[in-house]
Motif scaffolding. Structure first.
Motif, PDB file in Angstrom:
ATOM      1  N   ILE A  19       6.616  -1.106   9.581  1.00  0.00           N
ATOM      2  CA  ILE A  19       6.998  -1.294   8.170  1.00  0.00           C
ATOM      3  C   ILE A  19       7.271  -2.765   7.894  1.00  0.00           C
ATOM      4  O   ILE A  19       7.948  -3.442   8.676  1.00  0.00           O
ATOM      5  CB  ILE A  19       8.222  -0.425   7.816  1.00  0.00           C
ATOM      6  CG1 ILE A  19       7.803   1.047   7.918  1.00  0.00           C
ATOM      7  CG2 ILE A  19       8.753  -0.754   6.427  1.00  0.00           C
ATOM      8  CD1 ILE A  19       8.872   2.035   7.595  1.00  0.00           C
ATOM      9  N   LEU A  20       6.719  -3.227   6.790  1.00  0.00           N
ATOM     10  CA  LEU A  20       6.943  -4.604   6.362  1.00  0.00           C
ATOM     11  C   LEU A  20       7.931  -4.583   5.202  1.00  0.00           C
ATOM     12  O   LEU A  20       7.675  -3.925   4.182  1.00  0.00           O
ATOM     13  CB  LEU A  20       5.611  -5.217   5.913  1.00  0.00           C
ATOM     14  CG  LEU A  20       5.664  -6.657   5.433  1.00  0.00           C
ATOM     15  CD1 LEU A  20       6.075  -7.598   6.559  1.00  0.00           C
ATOM     16  CD2 LEU A  20       4.296  -7.070   4.880  1.00  0.00           C
ATOM     17  N   LYS A  21       9.034  -5.270   5.373  1.00  0.00           N
ATOM     18  CA  LYS A  21      10.046  -5.295   4.307  1.00  0.00           C
ATOM     19  C   LYS A  21       9.822  -6.538   3.452  1.00  0.00           C
ATOM     20  O   LYS A  21       9.878  -7.664   3.962  1.00  0.00           O
ATOM     21  CB  LYS A  21      11.439  -5.306   4.938  1.00  0.00           C
ATOM     22  CG  LYS A  21      12.544  -5.184   3.928  1.00  0.00           C
ATOM     23  CD  LYS A  21      13.885  -4.912   4.588  1.00  0.00           C
ATOM     24  CE  LYS A  21      14.978  -4.996   3.545  1.00  0.00           C
ATOM     25  NZ  LYS A  21      16.286  -4.739   4.061  1.00  0.00           N
ATOM     26  N   TYR A 128      -1.352   4.478   5.041  1.00  0.00           N
ATOM     27  CA  TYR A 128      -2.288   5.528   5.494  1.00  0.00           C
ATOM     28  C   TYR A 128      -3.153   6.060   4.345  1.00  0.00           C
ATOM     29  O   TYR A 128      -4.072   6.843   4.577  1.00  0.00           O
ATOM     30  CB  TYR A 128      -1.510   6.684   6.118  1.00  0.00           C
ATOM     31  CG  TYR A 128      -0.802   6.283   7.395  1.00  0.00           C
ATOM     32  CD1 TYR A 128      -1.472   6.284   8.607  1.00  0.00           C
ATOM     33  CD2 TYR A 128       0.528   5.875   7.371  1.00  0.00           C
ATOM     34  CE1 TYR A 128      -0.824   5.896   9.779  1.00  0.00           C
ATOM     35  CE2 TYR A 128       1.185   5.486   8.534  1.00  0.00           C
ATOM     36  CZ  TYR A 128       0.495   5.500   9.731  1.00  0.00           C
ATOM     37  OH  TYR A 128       1.131   5.108  10.881  1.00  0.00           O
ATOM     38  N   GLY A 129      -2.805   5.684   3.135  1.00  0.00           N
ATOM     39  CA  GLY A 129      -3.607   6.102   1.980  1.00  0.00           C
ATOM     40  C   GLY A 129      -3.184   7.422   1.376  1.00  0.00           C
ATOM     41  O   GLY A 129      -3.884   7.970   0.517  1.00  0.00           O
ATOM     42  N   ASN A 130      -2.018   7.938   1.772  1.00  0.00           N
ATOM     43  CA  ASN A 130      -1.610   9.257   1.266  1.00  0.00           C
ATOM     44  C   ASN A 130      -1.271   9.245  -0.227  1.00  0.00           C
ATOM     45  O   ASN A 130      -1.674  10.151  -0.961  1.00  0.00           O
ATOM     46  CB  ASN A 130      -0.406   9.778   2.060  1.00  0.00           C
ATOM     47  CG  ASN A 130      -0.790  10.099   3.483  1.00  0.00           C
ATOM     48  OD1 ASN A 130      -1.851  10.652   3.737  1.00  0.00           O
ATOM     49  ND2 ASN A 130       0.058   9.741   4.429  1.00  0.00           N
ATOM     50  N   ALA A 131      -0.543   8.235  -0.665  1.00  0.00           N
ATOM     51  CA  ALA A 131      -0.202   8.151  -2.093  1.00  0.00           C
ATOM     52  C   ALA A 131      -1.484   8.007  -2.916  1.00  0.00           C
ATOM     53  O   ALA A 131      -1.670   8.677  -3.937  1.00  0.00           O
ATOM     54  CB  ALA A 131       0.731   6.966  -2.338  1.00  0.00           C
ATOM     55  N   ALA A 132      -2.380   7.166  -2.423  1.00  0.00           N
ATOM     56  CA  ALA A 132      -3.639   6.926  -3.137  1.00  0.00           C
ATOM     57  C   ALA A 132      -4.483   8.203  -3.194  1.00  0.00           C
ATOM     58  O   ALA A 132      -5.109   8.498  -4.227  1.00  0.00           O
ATOM     59  CB  ALA A 132      -4.399   5.802  -2.435  1.00  0.00           C
ATOM     60  N   GLU A 154      -2.098  -4.596   2.010  1.00  0.00           N
ATOM     61  CA  GLU A 154      -2.751  -3.530   2.789  1.00  0.00           C
ATOM     62  C   GLU A 154      -2.382  -3.717   4.258  1.00  0.00           C
ATOM     63  O   GLU A 154      -2.511  -4.821   4.796  1.00  0.00           O
ATOM     64  CB  GLU A 154      -4.273  -3.648   2.622  1.00  0.00           C
ATOM     65  CG  GLU A 154      -5.050  -2.733   3.542  1.00  0.00           C
ATOM     66  CD  GLU A 154      -6.571  -2.884   3.381  1.00  0.00           C
ATOM     67  OE1 GLU A 154      -7.024  -3.532   2.404  1.00  0.00           O
ATOM     68  OE2 GLU A 154      -7.284  -2.366   4.251  1.00  0.00           O
ATOM     69  N   LYS A 155      -1.922  -2.642   4.909  1.00  0.00           N
ATOM     70  CA  LYS A 155      -1.677  -2.701   6.349  1.00  0.00           C
ATOM     71  C   LYS A 155      -2.899  -2.093   7.029  1.00  0.00           C
ATOM     72  O   LYS A 155      -3.030  -0.866   7.126  1.00  0.00           O
ATOM     73  CB  LYS A 155      -0.391  -1.949   6.697  1.00  0.00           C
ATOM     74  CG  LYS A 155       0.862  -2.625   6.119  1.00  0.00           C
ATOM     75  CD  LYS A 155       2.150  -1.985   6.598  1.00  0.00           C
ATOM     76  CE  LYS A 155       2.275  -0.583   6.056  1.00  0.00           C
ATOM     77  NZ  LYS A 155       3.494   0.104   6.496  1.00  0.00           N
ATOM     78  N   ALA A 156      -3.797  -2.964   7.453  1.00  0.00           N
ATOM     79  CA  ALA A 156      -5.111  -2.505   7.938  1.00  0.00           C
ATOM     80  C   ALA A 156      -4.983  -1.618   9.173  1.00  0.00           C
ATOM     81  O   ALA A 156      -5.808  -0.719   9.375  1.00  0.00           O
ATOM     82  CB  ALA A 156      -5.987  -3.715   8.247  1.00  0.00           C
TER      83      ALA A 156
HETATM   84  P1  5GP Z   1       0.560   5.401   2.139  1.00  0.00           P
HETATM   85  O1  5GP Z   1       0.648   6.559   1.202  1.00  0.00           O
HETATM   86  O2  5GP Z   1      -0.660   4.534   1.922  1.00  0.00           O
HETATM   87  O3  5GP Z   1       0.729   5.809   3.575  1.00  0.00           O
HETATM   88  O4  5GP Z   1       1.823   4.493   1.838  1.00  0.00           O
HETATM   89  C1  5GP Z   1       1.914   3.864   0.608  1.00  0.00           C
HETATM   90  C2  5GP Z   1       3.289   3.931   0.027  1.00  0.00           C
HETATM   91  O5  5GP Z   1       4.308   3.900   1.024  1.00  0.00           O
HETATM   92  C3  5GP Z   1       3.482   2.706  -0.837  1.00  0.00           C
HETATM   93  O6  5GP Z   1       3.485   3.108  -2.191  1.00  0.00           O
HETATM   94  C4  5GP Z   1       4.838   2.147  -0.433  1.00  0.00           C
HETATM   95  O7  5GP Z   1       5.800   2.546  -1.375  1.00  0.00           O
HETATM   96  C5  5GP Z   1       5.183   2.803   0.866  1.00  0.00           C
HETATM   97  N1  5GP Z   1       4.938   1.908   2.020  1.00  0.00           N
HETATM   98  C6  5GP Z   1       4.041   2.113   3.026  1.00  0.00           C
HETATM   99  N2  5GP Z   1       4.144   1.165   3.947  1.00  0.00           N
HETATM  100  C7  5GP Z   1       5.105   0.329   3.535  1.00  0.00           C
HETATM  101  C8  5GP Z   1       5.668  -0.880   4.098  1.00  0.00           C
HETATM  102  O8  5GP Z   1       5.315  -1.368   5.185  1.00  0.00           O
HETATM  103  N3  5GP Z   1       6.648  -1.488   3.378  1.00  0.00           N
HETATM  104  C9  5GP Z   1       7.088  -0.992   2.191  1.00  0.00           C
HETATM  105  N4  5GP Z   1       8.032  -1.675   1.540  1.00  0.00           N
HETATM  106  N5  5GP Z   1       6.588   0.142   1.638  1.00  0.00           N
HETATM  107  C10 5GP Z   1       5.615   0.800   2.309  1.00  0.00           C
END
Ligand code: 5GP
Length: 188
Positions: A19-21, A128-132, A154-156
């Motif tokens: 996680i990147l803060k 991981y792209g779940n929200a998208a 983007e966290k590749a």
């Molecule tokens: P995904 O659904 O792509 O796995 O994660 C996207 C959502 O998770 C983003 O909308 C964000 O709110 C949160 N998120 C995922 N990784 C990070 C991270 O490294 N730092 C922060 N601040 N939020 C994250």
């Protein structure tokens, strides 16, 4: 986007679990000047595409989306994480949050998304792209065309891009993190 990359390296903090803060300029305190530059870059990247609506998810996607919507003079709709008691006709989808390790539903009222819409989705992070994927599902339910997705960071190494591109979705990111191993931020 160099100015964003410099800011991530200067102010970003790496937390355990990949996680990147970035609370000092994205997720808590916000930097409107940087947000404006990010919005201009999103608009440049998608300048070849007709867009009628900006979609995002509360909370952290709202600020960048508002600025894109302001500059393009387009409405901005955010998916809500709680269903308001006043909402009776909605699209709903389930999303898995990796940062919170739980599933949650998001909803968008049917009146704000239709088959006439050409949607650009904007969010703070692609992991991981779940929200998208949830947003893509809602666009499909509505018959709206999803023209692309833009992410600030983007966290590749979590491979969300592959998931989305395999679904035929265009993905653009302003900064790509290749690794957070050993709590060292490596940007592309
Ligand atoms: P995904 O659904 O792509 O796995 O994660 C996207 C959502 O998770 C983003 O909308 C964000 O709110 C949160 N998120 C995922 N990784 C990070 C991270 O490294 N730092 C922060 N601040 N939020 C994250």
């Amino acid at each position: 986007m160099d100015i964003l990359k410099e800011r991530i390296l200067k102010d970003g903090k790496c937390l355990p679990g990949g996680i990147l803060k970035v609370d000092s300029f994205v997720n808590h305190q916000m930097d409107p000047n940087l947000l404006k530059k990010e919005a201009i870059e999103f608009i440049r990247l998608f300048s070849d595409t007709k867009i009628t609506k900006i979609l995002t998810i509360e909370a952290s996607g709202i600020a960048p989306s508002i600025i894109v919507g302001l500059l393009l003079d387009l409405p901005v709709v955010f998916a809500k994480k709680k269903t308001p008691s006043t909402m009776d006709n909605m699209y709903r989808t389930k999303i898995h949050s990796f940062t919170k390790q739980r599933d949650y539903n998001v909803v968008i009222a049917k009146e704000y998304l239709s088959p006439d819409d050409r949607v650009l989705f904007i969010d703070d992070f692609l992991a991981y792209g779940n929200a998208a994927k949830g947003i893509a599902d809602i666009c499909q339910q509505a018959g709206a065309e999803l023209v692309g997705m833009g992410f600030i960071i983007e966290k590749a190494f979590q491979h969300g891009r592959e998931v989305l591109e395999n679904m035929g979705i265009r993905v653009e990111s302003l900064a790509i993190v290749d690794s957070l191993d050993n709590c060292e931020i490596k940007l592309r």
